[in-house]
Design an enzyme around this catalytic site. Sequence first.
Site, PDB file in Angstrom:
ATOM      1  N   GLY A  11       0.777  -1.112  -0.223  1.00  0.00           N
ATOM      2  CA  GLY A  11      -0.140   0.044  -0.021  1.00  0.00           C
ATOM      3  C   GLY A  11       0.982   1.352   0.123  1.00  0.00           C
ATOM      4  N   ASP A  12       2.065   1.234   0.669  1.00  0.00           N
ATOM      5  CA  ASP A  12       2.825   2.367   0.584  1.00  0.00           C
ATOM      6  C   ASP A  12       3.289   2.609  -0.907  1.00  0.00           C
ATOM      7  OD1 ASP A  12       4.873   4.250   1.659  1.00  0.00           O
ATOM      8  OD2 ASP A  12       6.223   2.987   1.090  1.00  0.00           O
ATOM      9  N   GLY A  13       3.770   1.664  -1.460  1.00  0.00           N
ATOM     10  CA  GLY A  13       3.870   2.039  -3.098  1.00  0.00           C
ATOM     11  C   GLY A  13       2.833   2.318  -3.804  1.00  0.00           C
TER      12      GLY A  13
END
Length: 141
Positions: A26-28
């Site tokens: 999700g960070d990416g």
Amino acid sequence: MTDFLHPQLDDAELGRISALGLAHIGDGVYEIMTRSYLVCQGMQTARGLHAKTVALVRASSQFRAAQLILPLLSEAEADVFRHGRNAKPKTIPKAASHSEYAYATALETLFGWLYLRREYDRLNQLYTVISQDFPEILAKK
């Protein structure tokens, strides 16, 4: 797996991924959406793009983003969000409070989960709500 941009996982495979694993993905996803937003807004310089990306993806900004979308989440999305918020990362950045980092992790967990479920329209719906707050965040930068 040969399509790394659009992985296909069944519910059992998705269920085996930890909250921190979902947050990692999700960070990416959140960062690429932010970079796309900025480039499409006409940002031209690498320095400007980097500075604004950092301002929008830091934990305090993601905490704000989480507050904006929380009332909009379905029951399943809220469960994933809570799972991410309750994850226990080994370290917390100095620039973030424990609460900010927990909510940032929860937001990233949700975005990772939605991405792996191929719910791209829902990601865009939530990100549209979040991005409406960006001018205010960037004005404070």
